[in-house]
Scaffold this motif. Structure first.
Motif, PDB file in Angstrom:
ATOM      1  N   LEU A  65      49.931 -66.810 -10.642  1.00 13.07           N
ATOM      2  CA  LEU A  65      48.855 -65.838 -10.689  1.00 13.07           C
ATOM      3  C   LEU A  65      47.525 -66.493 -11.037  1.00 13.07           C
ATOM      4  N   ILE A  66      47.534 -67.419 -12.014  1.00 14.92           N
ATOM      5  CA  ILE A  66      46.301 -68.125 -12.397  1.00 14.92           C
ATOM      6  C   ILE A  66      45.784 -68.967 -11.240  1.00 14.92           C
ATOM      7  N   SER A  67      46.686 -69.639 -10.529  1.00 13.30           N
ATOM      8  CA  SER A  67      46.266 -70.453  -9.380  1.00 13.30           C
ATOM      9  C   SER A  67      45.623 -69.588  -8.298  1.00 13.30           C
ATOM     10  N   ILE A  68      46.196 -68.433  -8.046  1.00 13.17           N
ATOM     11  CA  ILE A  68      45.639 -67.538  -7.026  1.00 13.17           C
ATOM     12  C   ILE A  68      44.262 -67.041  -7.446  1.00 13.17           C
ATOM     13  N   ILE A  69      44.106 -66.705  -8.735  1.00 10.81           N
ATOM     14  CA  ILE A  69      42.806 -66.217  -9.218  1.00 10.81           C
ATOM     15  C   ILE A  69      41.747 -67.302  -9.101  1.00 10.81           C
ATOM     16  N   VAL A  70      42.086 -68.540  -9.508  1.00 11.43           N
ATOM     17  CA  VAL A  70      41.127 -69.658  -9.406  1.00 11.43           C
ATOM     18  C   VAL A  70      40.735 -69.900  -7.955  1.00 11.43           C
ATOM     19  N   LEU A  71      41.706 -69.852  -7.058  1.00 13.12           N
ATOM     20  CA  LEU A  71      41.417 -70.058  -5.634  1.00 13.12           C
ATOM     21  C   LEU A  71      40.496 -68.972  -5.097  1.00 13.12           C
ATOM     22  N   ILE A  72      40.743 -67.729  -5.495  1.00 11.48           N
ATOM     23  CA  ILE A  72      39.895 -66.620  -5.027  1.00 11.48           C
ATOM     24  C   ILE A  72      38.473 -66.774  -5.549  1.00 11.48           C
ATOM     25  N   VAL A  73      38.328 -67.150  -6.832  1.00  8.13           N
ATOM     26  CA  VAL A  73      36.988 -67.345  -7.400  1.00  8.13           C
ATOM     27  C   VAL A  73      36.247 -68.474  -6.679  1.00  8.13           C
ATOM     28  N   PHE A  74      36.963 -69.565  -6.411  1.00 13.06           N
ATOM     29  CA  PHE A  74      36.342 -70.697  -5.694  1.00 13.06           C
ATOM     30  C   PHE A  74      35.890 -70.280  -4.301  1.00 13.06           C
ATOM     31  N   ILE A  75      36.704 -69.516  -3.604  1.00 12.57           N
ATOM     32  CA  ILE A  75      36.331 -69.063  -2.261  1.00 12.57           C
ATOM     33  C   ILE A  75      35.116 -68.149  -2.317  1.00 12.57           C
TER      34      ILE A  75
END
Length: 269
Positions: A83-93
């Motif tokens: 979940l944390i990895s997905i959130i970080v990826l979404i923020v970066f995008i």
């Protein structure tokens, strides 16, 4: 009438534990006529009664009890990391898309440079022109202009500044780091050290004498400037601005002035 079983008095291999016996009791009461009631009494030796389970049974029970809990503990941990990895990826995008949209909307232009004057600083003015130790420094005054009305520049320090005379490098140095606001012009000074293999050009030496020379000196300045564009609190990636200026100065003394110049910049966004 109920029967009783008495223990055997013989030798018992298991200590005082009595052997296995059975007794049969029959009731002679009139009410129990026609019915037969039997009672069995079973005696187990003490060495076969386990008040504490064997160690192997305890290990099996422990594994059975802890097994599901361990698996359940690993699943939430893996789920949290995912979940944390997905959130970080979404923020970066989101940040990348925002910067790209701002870049396309602002359509920034690179900085513009112009030369004000060039002065030669001799380390040993009394040495001969053929001396190997006579490598002068050059002070170049520039004006850097930011043509953008919405974005500022954050210049980074770089060592890609070269002064040329007759197509040959005679000095090199650093470009300073500084911040420039939007739609702003900034004066700065470059100090370039004479190249060891260049020597002191005869034409430049003539312009440093007390006698005023009527011949202007033709020089060229090459710079590879690196910067980031700043819009509010957002800074972009590093961009390059390669600038080449061909100019002529009246003299290389402090009263130097630029007779003509032509600067070309290649801005890589």
């Amino acid at each position: 009438m109920e029967g009783q079983v008495s223990p055997t008095t013989g030798d018992d291999p298991a200590g005082d534990d009595p052997p296995l016996h059975s007794a049969t009791a029959a009731s002679s009461s009139p009410r129990s006529a026609g019915h037969s009631h039997e009672t069995y009494v079973i005696q187990i030796p003490k060495n076969q009664v386990y008040r504490v389970p064997p160690p192997e049974n305890a290990l099996i029970a422990e594994r059975f009890r802890n097994g599901p809990e361990t698996n359940n503990a690993k699943k939430p941990r893996f789920s949290r990391r995912l979940l944390i990895s997905i959130i970080v990826l979404i923020v970066f995008i989101i940040i990348a898309i925002t910067m790209l949209i701002l870049y396309l909307i602002l359509s920034p232009n690179g900085p513009m440079f112009s030369v004000l004057k060039v002065v030669v600083v001799l380390k040993n003015p009394n040495s001969s022109s053929n001396s190997k130790d006579k490598h002068p420094s050059y002070e170049i005054s520039l004006v850097a202009k930011n043509p953008n009305t919405r974005t500022g520049f954050d210049y980074e320090a770089s060592e890609d500044v070269t002064l040329l005379f007759g197509g040959k490098e005679i000095a090199n140095g650093k470009f300073p780091a500084f911040h420039q606001e939007k739609d702003n012009s900034t004066k700065l000074k470059l100090v370039l050290s004479g190249s060891n293999n260049a020597g002191f050009p005869h034409e430049t030496e003539k312009t440093t004498n007390k006698t005023k020379s009527k011949e202007p000196v033709s020089l060229a300045l090459a710079m590879d400037v690196k910067m980031k564009m700043e819009f509010w609190f957002i800074k972009t990636w590093i961009m390059d601005s390669k600038t080449n200026c061909d100019f002529r100065v009246s003299t290389l003394r402090p009263e130097s002035r630029v007779v003509s110049q032509k600067c070309r910049s290649q801005f890589k966004r």
